[in-house]
Structure formats: structure tokens, C-alpha cells
Design an enzyme around this catalytic site. Structure first.
Site, mmCIF file in Angstrom:
data_model
loop_
_atom_site.group_PDB
_atom_site.id
_atom_site.type_symbol
_atom_site.label_atom_id
_atom_site.label_comp_id
_atom_site.label_asym_id
_atom_site.label_seq_id
_atom_site.Cartn_x
_atom_site.Cartn_y
_atom_site.Cartn_z
ATOM 1 N N GLU A 286 0.963 -1.072 0.121
ATOM 2 C CA GLU A 286 -0.393 0.434 -0.272
ATOM 3 C C GLU A 286 0.660 1.343 -0.447
ATOM 4 O O GLU A 286 1.688 1.209 0.721
ATOM 5 C CB GLU A 286 -0.905 0.065 1.480
ATOM 6 C CG GLU A 286 -1.810 -1.121 1.391
ATOM 7 C CD GLU A 286 -2.713 -1.334 0.645
ATOM 8 O OE1 GLU A 286 -2.741 -0.764 -0.135
ATOM 9 O OE2 GLU A 286 -3.686 -2.710 0.810
ATOM 10 N N CYS A 320 -2.105 9.415 4.142
ATOM 11 C CA CYS A 320 -1.135 8.368 2.461
ATOM 12 C C CYS A 320 -2.722 9.095 1.970
ATOM 13 O O CYS A 320 -2.211 9.310 0.914
ATOM 14 C CB CYS A 320 -1.545 7.398 2.532
ATOM 15 S SG CYS A 320 -2.990 6.027 3.671
HETATM 16 P P1 NAD Z 1 9.133 4.472 4.158
HETATM 17 O O1 NAD Z 1 8.607 4.264 2.902
HETATM 18 O O2 NAD Z 1 10.118 5.421 4.530
HETATM 19 O O3 NAD Z 1 9.117 3.857 5.498
HETATM 20 C C1 NAD Z 1 7.575 2.136 5.563
HETATM 21 C C2 NAD Z 1 8.459 0.889 6.192
HETATM 22 O O4 NAD Z 1 9.650 0.800 5.593
HETATM 23 C C3 NAD Z 1 9.367 2.113 7.742
HETATM 24 O O5 NAD Z 1 8.694 0.544 8.928
HETATM 25 C C4 NAD Z 1 10.807 1.627 7.450
HETATM 26 O O6 NAD Z 1 11.758 1.766 7.793
HETATM 27 C C5 NAD Z 1 10.718 0.585 5.920
HETATM 28 N N1 NAD Z 1 11.444 1.127 5.188
HETATM 29 C C6 NAD Z 1 12.288 1.785 4.772
HETATM 30 N N2 NAD Z 1 13.303 1.725 3.618
HETATM 31 C C7 NAD Z 1 13.265 0.118 3.687
HETATM 32 C C8 NAD Z 1 14.289 -0.474 2.688
HETATM 33 N N3 NAD Z 1 14.762 0.508 1.889
HETATM 34 N N4 NAD Z 1 13.964 -1.485 2.553
HETATM 35 C C9 NAD Z 1 12.528 -1.816 3.372
HETATM 36 N N5 NAD Z 1 12.339 -1.325 4.275
HETATM 37 C C10 NAD Z 1 12.054 0.095 4.045
HETATM 38 O O7 NAD Z 1 7.431 5.517 4.726
HETATM 39 P P2 NAD Z 1 6.759 6.260 6.187
HETATM 40 O O8 NAD Z 1 7.506 7.199 5.443
HETATM 41 O O9 NAD Z 1 6.615 4.943 7.189
HETATM 42 O O10 NAD Z 1 5.387 6.538 5.415
HETATM 43 C C11 NAD Z 1 4.793 7.646 5.248
HETATM 44 C C12 NAD Z 1 4.360 6.584 3.612
HETATM 45 O O11 NAD Z 1 3.347 5.614 3.703
HETATM 46 C C13 NAD Z 1 3.645 7.537 2.646
HETATM 47 O O12 NAD Z 1 4.392 7.939 0.994
HETATM 48 C C14 NAD Z 1 2.369 7.130 2.380
HETATM 49 O O13 NAD Z 1 1.573 7.764 1.848
HETATM 50 C C15 NAD Z 1 2.324 6.124 3.084
HETATM 51 N N6 NAD Z 1 1.069 4.870 3.563
HETATM 52 C C16 NAD Z 1 0.576 4.258 2.535
HETATM 53 C C17 NAD Z 1 -0.889 4.338 3.171
HETATM 54 C C18 NAD Z 1 -1.925 3.386 2.033
HETATM 55 O O14 NAD Z 1 -2.566 2.642 3.301
HETATM 56 N N7 NAD Z 1 -1.581 3.445 1.257
HETATM 57 C C19 NAD Z 1 -0.840 4.448 4.774
HETATM 58 C C20 NAD Z 1 -0.268 5.246 4.704
HETATM 59 C C21 NAD Z 1 0.978 5.571 4.422
#
Ligand code: NAD
Length: 525
Positions: A286, A320
Site C-alpha cells: 500500500e 496517505c
Molecule cells: P517509508 O517508505 O519511508 O517507510 C515505511 C517502512 O519501510 C518503515 O518501516 C521503514 O523503516 C521501512 N523501510 C525504509 N526503507 C526500506 C528499505 N530500503 N527496505 C525495506 N524497508 C524499508 O514510509 P513512511 O515515511 O514510514 O510512511 C509514509 C508513506 O507511507 C507515505 O508515502 C504514505 O503515503 C504511505 N502510506 C500509505 C498508506 C496506504 O494505505 N496506501 C497508508 C499509510 C502510509
């Protein structure tokens, strides 16, 4: 028992006990303070392990507050967690689905009992105000109860099918895959983390859970809750630490059968590419959004202003589903913008622990710097109508506070109109015909949520028929694009906003965690 949304605040309001809601939240704020600065362990195979290497978890409200010291897990810890999940898979998958439901429901009941404590932690961890914080915990409880109901209604996803030949009896059974990596974002540390975890667990998979480093304590609390609820050791292991490093091991490990991820498009796309490099495996991702609202000349402008400002600036634009662009029909632009600016100015920026605060802090220094970069760009290439500044008044100087911002006059294709910003910035774009507005909405690489305000039936039909988004709202004053309720509004991302086209909190969600087996039995004489 039929599923009912938790709806905490609403229930207090309906029963005229709103004061008690505030008392309980404020008591919880006092209570959780005594736990600040604790060192947290990893949980692997049911064992709590303290690591030598930790990271310091600070509150975005006031970066002098140390909430805790969390383990900086190593690659070896991650591997051990995956092995523990592998070891417990056979036992867990063979568990009758009714028993799994019983454990998950017990977990929901524990969460419900301690929801104010969790909401208080959540406010400190990621800066949500009390209403958003309790909503986050409520949603987590809803996810659990709703998925229990889905599992029950579908009788564990086992169903008789037609017989191909008279001597044959056939059925279809959905079975779990194995070990799932659960990788959660910071912005819904209860709802999304718990929803994804339960999706995998209730269907018979075992998990390695990695919360976001900006909000890891709720993840730890959830693991403890599930232990109390009777989840067998090893079925859920918890690791914390740098996403890139731990993620690399989860993604690269051949024993991980599937990944459920919520986060940014950039991280998600790279994860999908690497996870499927050697063999195809299921990955439910997501991702981000760039969510538009359309305001037509027939709209009730007051309702539109309320819905759009709530959606754009609630939780400081860090959802999001946050509304980040408004397409407003030329003839009503001046009136709409005047009203929107007026309401946005009235939204209180401040400490989210205060009851009157609407806009709390940004999550981290990275987001704070992004906001400053984007607002500089906004005033260079467009016109700032309101906001654009960081707020360092009084004690807010210790946190990461910024003003809700509205920008007008950016040229088509500008990066503020195309990129997910994840800070409270809303762009205004004027349009002449509805077809133009919808075309511009659909030109986005994202397709998560979208809204329209209009009194014309034909316009509603055109919008619903042609908008490319997984979640759409018509004339919603509560919030234009945010606030989906579990079991009512499933949450699916189209295009760059998701990979499966199936929504969390919807009736198809659980099937993604299972593979179908068709079983045929021939009667012998
Ligand atoms: P992010 O992508 O920075 O991180 C998400 C998770 O991935 C964290 O646990 C992080 O530690 C991990 N991560 C980071 N780099 C990684 C890698 N290289 N490999 C594996 N894991 C890794 O996102 P965020 O800043 O925590 O959250 C915000 C984002 O999430 C926004 O883009 C938002 O739109 C999205 N989001 C989407 C939904 C949805 O339902 N579509 C809901 C909530 C948030």
C-alpha cells in the site's frame, strides 16, 4: 457476534460523556510518562532480547523527551526472527481457524481495554492529537474484529465446489503461505501495523514485524498484547532498527514467503523489484497518494471548505489519503479560496496533547526540512495564500511545528502538484470544465483517494464513472479524502498507490494472504 466499529469518541459524545473521554486521555498521558526512557527488547521466538546497540526514540512534540531506547537489530537478529517464524509455522497453520479467531478477538479486547494508554503513547510517538490518536487505535481494533468476522463468515475460506464427475467430491481450501515480513509506516503505527499483522496471522501465516523507527513503541505494545491474548511463541517476532538494512534481509531471505508493506512508493517499488528477483512471491504494498478534490460551481462551499481543510491539514498532512490538490471551478474560485484561507488560519497549530490543537508537529527533521524546501519553491513558482512558515513560538521551538499552507498559481506539471509531499501543503488549481478537472486528476501516477463537491447528479455520475482512485467520496464535509472506516470504506490504492488493487478493511483483503488448494476425493468401492 456482528462486527461493530469501535468509534470511541463518537460513543462518548452520543452518551454525553465527552468530559470522561478527556479525563481518561489525560490520565493516560500522566501514566505513560513514568515509562519514558525505558530500554526495549527485541522479541524473537517468544524471548525478549536486549541488544547492546540501540537507537534513541525522541518525541516530535519536544525533541528533549526521550521516549525510549529501541534495539538496533542486526542482520543476524532478523535471520533468527525469520527462523523462529518458520519453526512455528506448521503448528500455527494447523491450528483450527476458530482458535486463531479466538486469539485475535482476545487481542482486540485487550487493545480496547488499554486504548487510552495506547493513544497517549501514539500522541507522544508520532504527534497525533487526541482525536486522531484514539481514532488510530480504534481502527486497529476494528481491523482485528472485522477480519475475525470475515474469517468466520467464510468458514475459514473452505468451501465445497461442484463435482466434476459423479464419483468425485471437491472443495476449495485457502491455505497460508508461510512466513510473512510485515513492514509498517510511521503514520498509523497502530491501525496499519496491526491490520497488516492480523491479516497475515489470522489466515495462518507467521510473521516478522518491523515497525517504523519513528514510531516503534506501539509495535512493541502490540506484540505484548498478542502474547497476553495467547498467541503462541514464535508466531510473531518483532525487530526494530534501520529499515534499509533489516528490509534487505527480509526481502532477500528465501524463507520469507510474502511481504505486506505500507509506505512510500519509492521504497515499495524497489522492494517489489528485489523481492521478486529470484522467484515470484506475493507482496501486498500500500503506497503513497496525491489526492485531489474537485469543487464545482454548484457545490456547497462551506461543506467543501470544511472537508478539504480537514483532509489537507489533519495530522499535518501526513496521511496517505491527505488532500493535496483542489481543482476549483473558475466561477467560484474567489469565494471558495477566501473561505478556505479563513478556515485554515483558524486551525490551531500546537502541542497535540492539548484538546484544542488541530495541527501537531511533523514526524522528523527530514519532513521539517522538506516543508521548508517545498514552501520556498511554492513562493518562488506560485503564490502563498497562507502559511509557509515553521512555528517556533514558546515551547513549540523544541518540536517540529509548521503552518498549514495553501499555494495558488503553480504551473501545470510543477513538482508540488505531482509529488507526494507528506506535509501540510495544499495546492489550488482552477478549471473550466469537469472533464478537464477529471483529466488532470487522472494524470497523476497515484490513485488512492479523491473527492468531489457538487449538487448535480450528472456530475457525480461522471466523476464516479471516470475517476482513477481506489477510494472516492462525494460531498463529504467530515473530510474530503481521509477517514475511511473499516468494514465500510475499504482502502485500495490504484496505479502507483498500491500493488494489488484490493483494499485493507474490505471483504477481499484476507484472500491475499492465502493460496488456493482445490481438493478432489474419489469415492472407492
Ligand atoms: P517509508 O517508505 O519511508 O517507510 C515505511 C517502512 O519501510 C518503515 O518501516 C521503514 O523503516 C521501512 N523501510 C525504509 N526503507 C526500506 C528499505 N530500503 N527496505 C525495506 N524497508 C524499508 O514510509 P513512511 O515515511 O514510514 O510512511 C509514509 C508513506 O507511507 C507515505 O508515502 C504514505 O503515503 C504511505 N502510506 C500509505 C498508506 C496506504 O494505505 N496506501 C497508508 C499509510 C502510509
Amino acid at each position: 457476534m456482528p462486527f461493530e466499529n469501535e468509534h470511541t469518541l463518537q460513543k462518548f459524545i452520543t452518551s454525553k460523556e465527552e468530559e470522561s473521554f478527556h479525563d481518561q486521555y489525560e490520565q493516560a498521558i500522566r501514566d505513560v510518562k513514568s515509562d519514558f526512557g525505558k530500554q526495549y527488547p527485541l522479541i524473537i521466538g517468544g524471548t525478549k532480547i536486549k541488544t547492546d546497540s540501540t537507537f534513541t526514540h525522541l518525541s516530535p512534540i519536544d525533541t528533549r523527551i526521550v521516549l525510549g531506547y529501541l534495539p538496533r537489530s542486526s542482520v543476524e537478529d532478523t535471520r533468527n526472527a525469520i527462523n523462529a517464524a518458520r519453526d512455528s509455522f506448521n503448528r500455527w497453520r494447523k491450528q483450527n481457524y476458530k482458535k486463531r479467531i479466538e486469539i485475535c478477538r482476545a487481542g482486540a479486547n485487550v487493545l480496547s481495554r488499554c486504548k487510552f494508554e495506547l493513544a497517549a503513547w501514539l500522541s507522544y510517538e508520532n504527534g497525533k492529537n487526541r482525536y486522531e490518536a484514539i481514532g488510530d487505535v480504534d481502527e486497529a481494533i476494528d481491523f482485528i474484529r472485522y477480519y475475525c468476522e470475515c474469517m468466520e463468515t467464510k468458514e475459514g475460506y473452505s468451501t465445497l465446489t461442484k463435482s466434476a464427475y459423479p464419483a468425485e467430491a471437491s472443495r476449495s481450501v485457502m491455505k497460508p503461505y508461510g512466513v510473512w515480513g510485515v513492514i509498517a509506516p510511521f503514520n498509523f503505527p497502530a491501525a496499519i501495523l496491526i491490520g497488516m499483522s492480523i491479516g497475515a496471522l489470522i489466515t495462518g501465516n507467521t510473521i516478522v514485524l518491523k515497525p517504523a523507527s519513528d514510531a516503534p513503541i506501539i509495535g512493541y505494545k502490540f506484540a505484548e498484547v498478542m502474547e497476553e491474548a495467547g498467541l503462541p511463541n514464535g508466531v510473531l517476532s518483532l525487530i526494530t532498527g534501520p529499515g534499509a538494512q533489516l528490509g534487505q534481509e527480509i526481502i532477500g531471505n528465501e524463507h520469507v514467503a510474502g511481504i505486506v508493506f505500507t509506505g512510500s512508493k519509492k521504497v515499495g517499488y524497489e522492494m517489489i523489484r528485489r523481492f521478486n528477483k529470484t522467484k515470484p512471491r506475493p507482496i501486498i504494498a500500500e503506497l503513497g497518494g496525491k489526492n485531489p478534490a474537485i469543487v464545482t460551481e454548484s457545490a456547497d462551499l462551506d461543506e467543501a471548505v470544511q472537508g478539504i481543510s480537514n483532509a489537507a491539514f489533519g495530522y499535518s498532512g501526513q496521511k496517505c489519503s491527505a488532500c493535496s490538490k483542489v481543482y476549483v471551478q473558475k466561477i467560484v474560485k474567489t469565494e471558495f479560496v477566501e473561505k478556505l484561507v479563513k478556515r485554515s488560519k483558524s486551525l490551531q497549530v500546537g502541542n497535540p496533547l492539548e484538546p484544542s490543537t488541530f495541527v501537531g508537529p511533523l514526524i522528523n527533521v527530514g519532513a521539517y526540512k522538506n516543508y521548508q524546501r517545498y514552501t520556498t519553491l511554492a513562493s518562488r513558482d506560485g503564490k502563498l495564500l497562507v502559511g509557509g512558515r515553521i512555528n517556533r513560538s514558546g515551547d513549540l521551538k523544541y518540536g517540529l511545528f509548521v503552518e498549514p499552507t495553501i499555494v495558488d498559481g503553480l504551473p501545470e506539471g510543477h513538482r508540488l502538484l505531482t509529488d507526494e509531499l507528506f506535509v501540510p501543503i495544499l495546492c489550488i488549481i482552477v478549471y473550466e470544465t469537469l472533464e478537464d478537472a477529471i483529466r488532470l486528476c487522472n494524470s497523476s501516477v497515484y490513485g488512492l483517494t479523491a473527492a468531489i463537491y457538487t449538487k448535480k447528479k450528472k456530475e457525480i455520475e461522471t466523476f464516479i464513472e471516470s475517476i482513477e482512485s481506489g477510494v472516492v467520496y462525494v460531498n463529504r464535509a467530515l473530510s474530503a479524502t481521509t477517514g475511511a472506516m473499516v468494514g465500510c470504506q475499504s482502502f485500495a490504492g490504484w496505479k502507483g498507490s498500491g500493488t494489488t488493487g484490493i483494499g485493507a478493511g474490505g471483504s477481499y483483503y484476507l484472500t491475499q494472504f492465502m493460496q488456493e488448494q482445490s481438493q478432489t476425493f474419489v469415492s472407492t468401492k
